[in-house]
Each structure stands twice: as structure tokens, then as C-alpha cells.
Design a protein around this motif. Structure first.
Motif, mmCIF file in Angstrom:
data_model
loop_
_atom_site.group_PDB
_atom_site.id
_atom_site.type_symbol
_atom_site.label_atom_id
_atom_site.label_comp_id
_atom_site.label_asym_id
_atom_site.label_seq_id
_atom_site.Cartn_x
_atom_site.Cartn_y
_atom_site.Cartn_z
ATOM 1 N N UNK A 28 5.248 -4.713 7.071
ATOM 2 C CA UNK A 28 3.836 -4.333 7.157
ATOM 3 C C UNK A 28 3.211 -4.099 5.784
ATOM 4 N N UNK A 29 4.033 -4.069 4.743
ATOM 5 C CA UNK A 29 3.500 -3.893 3.403
ATOM 6 C C UNK A 29 3.090 -2.468 3.084
ATOM 7 N N UNK A 30 3.907 -1.490 3.502
ATOM 8 C CA UNK A 30 3.587 -0.088 3.239
ATOM 9 C C UNK A 30 4.790 0.628 2.634
ATOM 10 N N UNK A 80 -3.054 5.941 -1.111
ATOM 11 C CA UNK A 80 -3.158 6.284 -2.526
ATOM 12 C C UNK A 80 -3.480 5.088 -3.406
ATOM 13 N N UNK A 81 -2.806 3.963 -3.170
ATOM 14 C CA UNK A 81 -3.030 2.782 -4.010
ATOM 15 C C UNK A 81 -2.476 1.559 -3.305
ATOM 16 N N UNK A 82 -3.076 0.419 -3.596
ATOM 17 C CA UNK A 82 -2.557 -0.865 -3.126
ATOM 18 C C UNK A 82 -2.323 -1.747 -4.344
ATOM 19 N N UNK A 83 -1.139 -2.318 -4.409
ATOM 20 C CA UNK A 83 -0.783 -3.166 -5.525
ATOM 21 C C UNK A 83 -0.234 -4.490 -5.009
ATOM 22 N N UNK A 87 0.846 -1.195 0.000
ATOM 23 C CA UNK A 87 0.000 0.000 0.000
ATOM 24 C C UNK A 87 0.877 1.239 0.000
ATOM 25 N N UNK A 88 0.628 2.139 -0.940
ATOM 26 C CA UNK A 88 1.371 3.398 -1.021
ATOM 27 C C UNK A 88 0.617 4.463 -0.241
ATOM 28 N N UNK A 89 1.284 5.028 0.754
ATOM 29 C CA UNK A 89 0.752 6.160 1.506
ATOM 30 C C UNK A 89 1.416 7.419 0.964
ATOM 31 N N UNK A 90 0.637 8.275 0.340
ATOM 32 C CA UNK A 90 1.156 9.487 -0.287
ATOM 33 C C UNK A 90 0.792 10.693 0.562
#
Length: 265
Positions: free
Chosen positions: A80-82, A40-43, A32-35
């Protein structure tokens, strides 16, 4: 490579016999991208070259234009996948801008194409004068296939590479077609690699989304082992991108802007 694969016991049926064996399986990693503090998006991706992928994704989405100027900080927490990204310009894109479809003509032409709104802003019309021979297309595809150890072991990933006429410069692998291209683009942004006269070679199908990714990266020649879609070819015609597919054995199919493909240098 150990992060990309895992061994798993399976049942294998072949020629009337059932056997238990150990197989090599490609791994998946949700990120998960935290902008600027906002999700913002999870890929879902292959857990390698993650920072490059994040940078390339943000570049293709038009969030950043210049890695050195636009990225204030970036940190990856794999446990944590971030991915936490802070930009110098505080961008907080709305959900609508990411999901709402925009219908319009591309490059001022009358034929209509379908894009996300951010695609309209970030898609680039190719200006390269680069050419490539059919033999070079075949050799580059053979190089791409021969250098992908993960594909040989699992058959479960896509490969993409940035090339000159004669050799692969940079290659990346991922379970996601888009992710492999984002990793390439991210590396180019981070290391200021000029791409206009480079060639993009890809193992998967040329869909309209893949074609737009190539356009955003800025290349003018896209080579694929697989087939294109009609919408992708419409976009390629309008964006001045030369496309070739089904590059297998001694075969090359050229679909758009054939002037860049030549018999001999």
C-alpha cells in the motif's frame, strides 16, 4: 536488485538506424510516512532499505534522536506504500514547522543563511580532526562508482557511502539524492555507528539541502563527483564542513576548509 529495476521495450536511434530493443529502467516507489497516526511526509524512492530511509529521514527532521529510545514501533506496508511509525514521545509536527522558512545567522556568525526551522535545530557544526589525502579521495570515488551495479545498468540512481580514509563502510542507492543519505543515516542510527570521524562520499551535486543532510548526519568531510552550489558552500564554511567536488579521474576541487585535505599522510 529485482525490485529496483524493470525491463522495458524501447525504440533506440543510433547512427541513423532505428531499432527496437529491451532496456533496463530503474523503478520508483511512493511511500507515505504516518507518524503517530498523522500523515507526515510522502517521498518517492527506490524500494530498498525502506526502514533505514524512514529512520534516517525522521532523524534528519529532528523527530527522533535515538532509535532505540525514541521509536516505539515501525512497520512498512509495501503493498500500500505506507510506513507506520509510533514514537515514545508523541510528536505531531505542524505543517508550518515543516514548510515555513527561517532566516538567521548560522553558528552565531553574521552572514545569513536560509534554513527550514527544523534545520536550525538539527544542523551540527563539524568537530572532526580527520584528514584525507587527495589520492584517497580519488580512490574512494572510484570505489563508489565501481560498486554501484544499478547505476551501471540504468544510469538513473544516486549513490552515497560512509567511509574511512581507506575504504567504503556502508553504501546505499536511490533515485532520490536525499533518500540515499537518509538510508545511510538510518543505518547509523539503528546500529549505533559513530560518524564524527567518517567521510561521506556522494555521486550527486552538493546543494544546500545535501550539505545540511551531511551536517545532520554529523560528518566533517563531504566528497562529491559533481559540483557544489554557492549557498551550500556558505553553509559548509559556517558548519565547519570540508567539501570537495568534481572528483573525476585524477582531479579534485576543494571548496571549503582545505586544512583537512593533505598531500600525504
Amino acid at each position: 536488485m529485482s525490485d529496483m529495476i524493470i525491463n522495458r521495450k524501447i525504440l533506440s536511434y543510433r547512427n541513423g538506424e532505428l531499432k527496437e530493443k529491451e532496456d533496463i529502467i530503474v523503478t520508483e516507489f511512493p511511500l507515505t510516512i504516518m507518524l503517530n497516526g498523522v500523515e507526515f511526509a510522502t517521498m518517492v524512492c527506490t524500494p530498498t532499505d525502506i526502514e533505514e530511509m524512514v529512520v534516517g529521514f525522521l532523524g534528519s527532521e529532528g523527530v527522533i534522536l535515538n532509535y532505540q529510545k525514541d521509536i516505539q514501533s515501525i512497520s512498512i506496508d509495501e503493498s500500500k506504500g505506507f510506513a507506520y511509525v509510533e514514537t515514545t514521545r508523541k510528536v505531531t509536527p505542524s505543517v508550518e514547522s515543516q514548510t515555513k522558512r527561517f532566516i538567521g545567522s548560522c553558528c552565531g556568525k553574521s552572514r545569513q543563511s536560509f534554513y527550514f526551522q527544523n534545520d536550525v535545530k538539527t544542523a551540527k557544526t563539524a568537530t572532526t580532526t580527520q584528514t584525507i589525502t587527495y589520492h584517497q579521495c580519488i580512490e574512494l570515488m572510484q570505489s563508489l562508482q565501481s560498486t554501484s551495479e544499478i547505476f551501471k545498468e540504468t544510469g538513473g540512481v544516486h549513490n552515497a557511502a560512509l567511509c574511512t580514509q581507506d575504504k567504503l563502510i556502508l553504501s546505499r542507492t536511490d533515485i532520490g539524492r536525499h533518500n540515499a543519505l537518509d538510508k545511510l543515516y538510518g543505518n547509523c542510527l539503528m546500529h549505533k555507528i559513530m560518524v564524527r570521524d567518517k567521510i561521506l562520499i556522494f555521486s550527486g551535486r552538493i546543494s544546500s539541502e545535501i550539505l545540511l543532510k551531511a551536517s545532520k548526519i554529523g560528518v566533517g568531510i563531504l566528497l562529491s563527483k559533481s559540483a557544489p552550489t554557492e549557498l551550500a558552500l556558505q553553509a559548509a564554511e559556517e558548519l565547519n564542513i570540508s567539501t570537495a567536488g568534481f572528483i573525476r579521474g585524477n582531479r579534485v576541487n576543494v571548496y571549503t576548509h582545505p586544512e583537512r585535505f593533505v598531500l600525504n599522510n
